[in-house]
Every structure is written in structure tokens, then in C-alpha cells.
Design a protein around this motif. Structure first.
Motif, PDB file in Angstrom:
ATOM      1  N   TYR A  65       0.855  -1.187   0.000  1.00  0.00           N
ATOM      2  CA  TYR A  65       0.000   0.000   0.000  1.00  0.00           C
ATOM      3  C   TYR A  65       0.889   1.234   0.000  1.00  0.00           C
ATOM      4  CZ  TYR A  65      -3.389   3.514   1.564  1.00  0.00           C
ATOM      5  OH  TYR A  65      -4.183   4.634   1.657  1.00  0.00           O
ATOM      6  N   GLN A  66       0.786   2.005  -1.066  1.00  0.00           N
ATOM      7  CA  GLN A  66       1.592   3.209  -1.237  1.00  0.00           C
ATOM      8  C   GLN A  66       3.071   2.870  -1.021  1.00  0.00           C
ATOM      9  OE1 GLN A  66      -0.267   6.320   1.132  1.00  0.00           O
ATOM     10  NE2 GLN A  66      -2.138   6.247  -0.093  1.00  0.00           N
ATOM     11  N   GLU A 210      -6.279 -11.154  -6.812  1.00  0.00           N
ATOM     12  CA  GLU A 210      -6.054  -9.717  -6.954  1.00  0.00           C
ATOM     13  C   GLU A 210      -5.945  -9.308  -8.415  1.00  0.00           C
ATOM     14  OE1 GLU A 210      -5.175  -5.935  -5.316  1.00  0.00           O
ATOM     15  OE2 GLU A 210      -5.344  -7.741  -4.159  1.00  0.00           O
ATOM     16  N   SER A 211      -6.633  -8.236  -8.816  1.00  0.00           N
ATOM     17  CA  SER A 211      -6.425  -7.653 -10.145  1.00  0.00           C
ATOM     18  C   SER A 211      -5.114  -6.893 -10.131  1.00  0.00           C
ATOM     19  CB  SER A 211      -7.577  -6.701 -10.497  1.00  0.00           C
ATOM     20  OG  SER A 211      -7.299  -5.985 -11.660  1.00  0.00           O
ATOM     21  N   THR A 212      -4.336  -6.977 -11.197  1.00  0.00           N
ATOM     22  CA  THR A 212      -3.034  -6.317 -11.202  1.00  0.00           C
ATOM     23  C   THR A 212      -3.162  -4.812 -11.191  1.00  0.00           C
ATOM     24  OG1 THR A 212      -2.994  -6.488 -13.607  1.00  0.00           O
ATOM     25  CG2 THR A 212      -1.872  -8.220 -12.355  1.00  0.00           C
ATOM     26  N   ALA A 213      -4.277  -4.299 -11.656  1.00  0.00           N
ATOM     27  CA  ALA A 213      -4.477  -2.854 -11.635  1.00  0.00           C
ATOM     28  C   ALA A 213      -4.885  -2.434 -10.233  1.00  0.00           C
ATOM     29  CB  ALA A 213      -5.548  -2.457 -12.638  1.00  0.00           C
ATOM     30  N   SER A 214      -4.233  -1.422  -9.682  1.00  0.00           N
ATOM     31  CA  SER A 214      -4.552  -0.972  -8.340  1.00  0.00           C
ATOM     32  C   SER A 214      -4.337   0.524  -8.259  1.00  0.00           C
ATOM     33  CB  SER A 214      -3.674  -1.688  -7.309  1.00  0.00           C
ATOM     34  OG  SER A 214      -3.938  -1.215  -6.007  1.00  0.00           O
ATOM     35  N   ASP A 215      -5.377   1.287  -7.799  1.00  0.00           N
ATOM     36  CA  ASP A 215      -5.181   2.722  -7.679  1.00  0.00           C
ATOM     37  C   ASP A 215      -4.474   3.017  -6.371  1.00  0.00           C
ATOM     38  OD1 ASP A 215      -7.042   2.764  -5.593  1.00  0.00           O
ATOM     39  OD2 ASP A 215      -8.713   3.080  -6.990  1.00  0.00           O
ATOM     40  N   ASN A 216      -4.190   4.304  -6.157  1.00  0.00           N
ATOM     41  CA  ASN A 216      -3.402   4.688  -5.002  1.00  0.00           C
ATOM     42  C   ASN A 216      -4.190   4.589  -3.706  1.00  0.00           C
ATOM     43  OD1 ASN A 216      -0.808   5.647  -4.173  1.00  0.00           O
ATOM     44  ND2 ASN A 216      -1.749   7.611  -3.672  1.00  0.00           N
ATOM     45  N   SER A 217      -5.523   4.500  -3.804  1.00  0.00           N
ATOM     46  CA  SER A 217      -6.333   4.485  -2.590  1.00  0.00           C
ATOM     47  C   SER A 217      -6.531   3.086  -2.030  1.00  0.00           C
ATOM     48  CB  SER A 217      -7.702   5.120  -2.871  1.00  0.00           C
ATOM     49  OG  SER A 217      -8.445   4.318  -3.768  1.00  0.00           O
ATOM     50  N   THR A 218      -6.335   2.072  -2.874  1.00  0.00           N
ATOM     51  CA  THR A 218      -6.520   0.685  -2.436  1.00  0.00           C
ATOM     52  C   THR A 218      -5.223  -0.082  -2.619  1.00  0.00           C
ATOM     53  OG1 THR A 218      -8.830   0.770  -3.116  1.00  0.00           O
ATOM     54  CG2 THR A 218      -7.896  -1.398  -2.748  1.00  0.00           C
TER      55      THR A 218
END
Length: 433
Positions: A65-66, A210-218
Motif C-alpha cells: 500500500y503506497q 487480486e487484479s493487477t491494476a490498483s489505484d493509489n487508494s486501495t
């Protein structure tokens, strides 16, 4: 007269001795375990704390995460790693959370399991984490009672819960007593015939993607995850059901109705509005277009084995490990065609030694093959994937392919690899011991 009395006395004595011996012979010796308890509320309060860094004892899953990596110390808590410089990660804290297996994070809220409860941490200031919120009995329904993670289960013929109050007490140990009981006494007290023990019925420890795409919030988990956040919903899978939470209000999740699955479940992965659940008997597909009520679509059955799954487009990549614990299926990589979600079918099989987690980035497929190391495949042609790199002499468990680097956990070491011209190169290795 005295002689007659003596004969009668000896006769009666022999009779009573015989009856006593017969009665004693009818009884058997049993090992009966009685729980030692503590107050449940106090027990759970003491199970949570934020502490200084400490060595890992039994590594579990990883979560990114981040700029942070969170490493599960199985049933003990979560190690927090500052990964702002992947070449030199730093262990900065240990979140003590006994009974923990998994986490998921959205907008600085860390959701975790602990003894069947959902626990929420505010990690907006990682150096000053306030007291956690706990939603009791929210997940993992097999936790009908709370047993300390470090409690050893003794050998016993019966575990006696008759005086145990599961709503107010936690089990912190066991006292094992030897008791001689007749068959009738045993059945009257414990409610079943002791011959059932000889038929393989156990009354001991079994009670316990898990989807490989992940935004910064999750954040992003590995393929062995049981927690998954999709939009405003958190899904937590257990043996035969999905626990669902509406986390629109991040600090006050709403517990929704569980959905019972068509088979045993070990892992969760999503591609858009489709959940792919891995289990010891197969892969199960659920539609979450209505996120509050996942709907069964189909399944792909295989022999008994441990089974994480990741999905890229029309292809599901499933590793099966058929060791003694998991089953007798041949260990390997199964590529399943999911272009028709209603009818998934096996496309190719590639043998492996004893795989655990896996992940992908574009055409690179990363497989943790246990003691046989990390294997990197070119999957551009799924009908003929090619091994392009093999990192040997390391024990591997799970991977997370990030946008700029690959995270891998194995044997108490956090490995990081940089992507390099269609391959990867070791960037750093950080011992958590």
C-alpha cells in the motif's frame, strides 16, 4: 459353626470381589481436556497493540500500500515495512494483532481479521496509529469460540466444553484429566458412543487474488489472499462462505448477509465484476455486478490440491500443490480458458515442484515454486509458455507485481526485483528475522 461362617464369608467375599472386578473391567480410561479460560473482552483488548519492530516468527502473506509493505506474522500480527526506497526497506513497526491471517487497505483504513472479528485501523499517520475498532463475530464463522493463537491442542479422547461460555470466555490453555468411565457414563456425559472415535471422528483441532491494476487508494495483495476490496465492498472468504461488508463509510462498515459457496474456498481474486475463488477442489466463479449479493456462475473442478488463482483476460492461471497436506493431485500450473465464464475448461498443464502463489505483469508470469525457487515465464503464448529465468536456492511463498517492481516473500525474507527488458533482476533482499 465357626468353620461354616468362615466358608460363607470367603464365598461372599469372592462374589463381591468378582462383581467389583467385572464392574471395573467394564470401565475404560479416557483423556478428557477441559479448557482453561480468561475474560473474552480483556483477552481481545490485550490481543491488539502497536509496538516497536521485532523479528518475524512465522511469515505469512504480504500486502502493498503506497510506500509500505505489510507482512503477516501468522496469527501474531503485522510487520510494517517502509519501502519508499526499495533498495533499502526499513522495518518501522509491528502491529500486534493476535489471531490475524489477512488484511486489506483502502484510503488509509486497514481492515484485518482477528479471532473471527473484523478490526479496523486508521493508518493515515503510520507513526501514530490510534486504537482500533472491532466488529465482533463478523467473519470466519468457524470461530464459534476464541482460542489463543499460541495454545497447544493436547491429545485427548474428548474436549469437554460443558462449562465453557463461548460468549464471554476465551480459551487460553487446557487441563487434561484421566477418567475411568463406563460406556453408559461416557454416552450420558458426552452424548455419543466412544466407538465413534475408532471410526475416524475427531474432536480436537478440527474444531478449530487480486487484479493487477490498483489505484493509489486501495492496496494490493498477493494471490493467496482471503481479503479483497472491490469498489466500496470488502469480501472475506472462509471455508464455505463469503463475508461481505459495505465500506462506503470507511470507519463504520456495514455487515451484509454471507453468501455460501458451492465448495471449500481458500483464496480470492477479482477481474472487474467477477470473483475467482480458489479452493482445494476447484476454482469457483461469482458475479458481483450486484456487489452485495455475489451470484454463482460456474466452476472448474480439479483433484484435491491447494489452489491460488490469478486471471488475465480470457485466461486463468492456477497453481496446484499436491503435497501431503493439500492432496494427491499432480503439482503444476493449470491454464484455464475462461472466455466463456459459464463453461471454463482446461487449456494447458505445466508440471511444477510444489507451487504456492503467483502473479503476472503484462507477458511475465511469476510463480513461487516453494523450495524450487522463483520461476519467471513468458506467457505471451499460453499454449507454449517459456521459462526465461529461475531464481534457485531460495524458498518462495507469494508475489505482488507492482508497477515498478516485484515483491516476493519467502522464508522470512522480503525480496524485491526490478523489471528489466522482459525479465527481472534482484533489487534487494531484506531479512525480517
Amino acid at each position: 459353626m465357626k468353620k461354616t461362617f468362615l466358608v460363607l464369608f470367603v464365598a461372599f467375599s469372592a462374589l463381591f470381589t468378582s462383581c467389583s472386578d467385572d464392574d471395573n473391567a467394564e470401565k475404560k480410561e479416557y483423556l478428557v481436556a477441559v479448557p482453561l479460560t480468561s475474560d473474552l473482552r480483556v483477552f481481545k483488548e490485550e490481543a491488539v497493540d502497536v509496538m516497536e519492530p521485532e523479528p518475524i516468527q512465522q511469515f505469512g502473506k504480504i500486502y502493498a500500500y503506497q510506500d509500505y509493505v505489510f507482512v503477516n506474522d501468522l496469527y501474531r500480527g503485522i510487520h510494517v515495512i517502509d519501502n519508499s526506497n526499495p533498495s533499502s526497506p526499513q522495518n518501522i513497526a509491528f502491529i500486534k494483532l493476535e489471531g490475524n491471517n489477512d488484511i486489506s487497505i483502502k484510503n488509509d483504513r486497514l481492515y484485518a481479521d482477528s479471532y473471527g472479528d473484523l478490526v479496523i485501523f486508521d493508518i493515515s499517520d503510520i507513526n501514530d496509529i490510534p486504537a482500533a475498532k472491532r466488529i465482533e463475530n463478523a467473519i470466519y464463522q468457524e470461530f464459534w469460540c476464541t482460542v489463543g493463537f499460541d495454545v497447544d491442542w493436547p491429545e485427548a479422547d474428548y474436549f469437554d466444553y460443558s462449562e465453557f461460555d463461548a460468549g464471554n470466555e476465551a480459551i487460553v490453555g487446557w487441563e487434561v484429566k484421566r477418567e475411568r468411565l463406563s460406556q453408559a457414563e461416557f454416552e450420558s456425559r458426552f452424548g455419543y458412543n466412544d466407538l465413534a472415535l475408532q471410526d475416524g471422528i475427531a474432536f480436537s483441532e478440527s474444531a478449530r487474488g487480486e487484479s493487477t491494476a490498483s489505484d493509489n487508494s486501495t492496496g494490493q495483495s498477493g494471490s493467496l489472499a482471503r481479503f479483497k476490496i472491490v469498489g466500496n465492498y470488502l469480501y472475506a472468504v472462509e471455508w464455505s462462505s463469503i463475508s461481505i461488508f459495505d465500506i462506503t463509510d470507511l470507519d463504520n462498515p456495514v455487515t451484509l448477509e454471507d453468501v455460501y459457496t458451492n465448495g471449500a474456498i481458500e483464496t480470492i481474486y477479482n477481474q472487474g465484476e467477477i470473483l475467482f475463488l480458489g479452493g482445494p477442489q476447484g476454482m469457483y466463479i461469482y458475479d458481483i455486478s450486484n456487489p452485495e449479493k455475489p451470484v454463482y456462475v460456474s466452476d472448474f473442478q480439479h483433484g484435491t490440491a491447494c489452489d491460488p488463482v490469478v486471471v488475465d483476460g480470457d485466461w486463468a492461471f492456477v497453481t496446484l500443490r499436491g503435497d501431503t497436506f493439500c492432496g494427491n493431485t499432480e503439482s503444476g500450473l493449470y491454464i484455464v480458458d475462461v472466455s466463456n465464464l459459464a463453461n471454463p475448461s482446461l487449456f494447458r498443464f505445466y508440471p511444477l515442484s510444489g507451487p504456492f502463489g503467483l502473479g503476472f505483469k503484462e507477458d511475465l508470469l511469476f510463480v513461487c515454486d516453494g523450495a524450487d525457487g522463483l520461476k519467471v515465464f513468458d506467457k505471451s503464448d499460453v499454449g507454449n509458455i517459456q521459462l526465461i529465468n529461475h531464481f534457485k536456492d531460495i524458498v518462495t511463498y507469494d508475489v505482488i507485481p507492482l508497477s515498478q517492481s516485484l515483491l516476493m516473500i519467502g522464508d522470512g525474507v522480503l525480496y524485491q526485483y526490478a523489471y528489466s527488458e522482459g525479465n527481472i533482476e534482484l533489487l534487494s533482499e531484506y531479512s525480517l528475522n
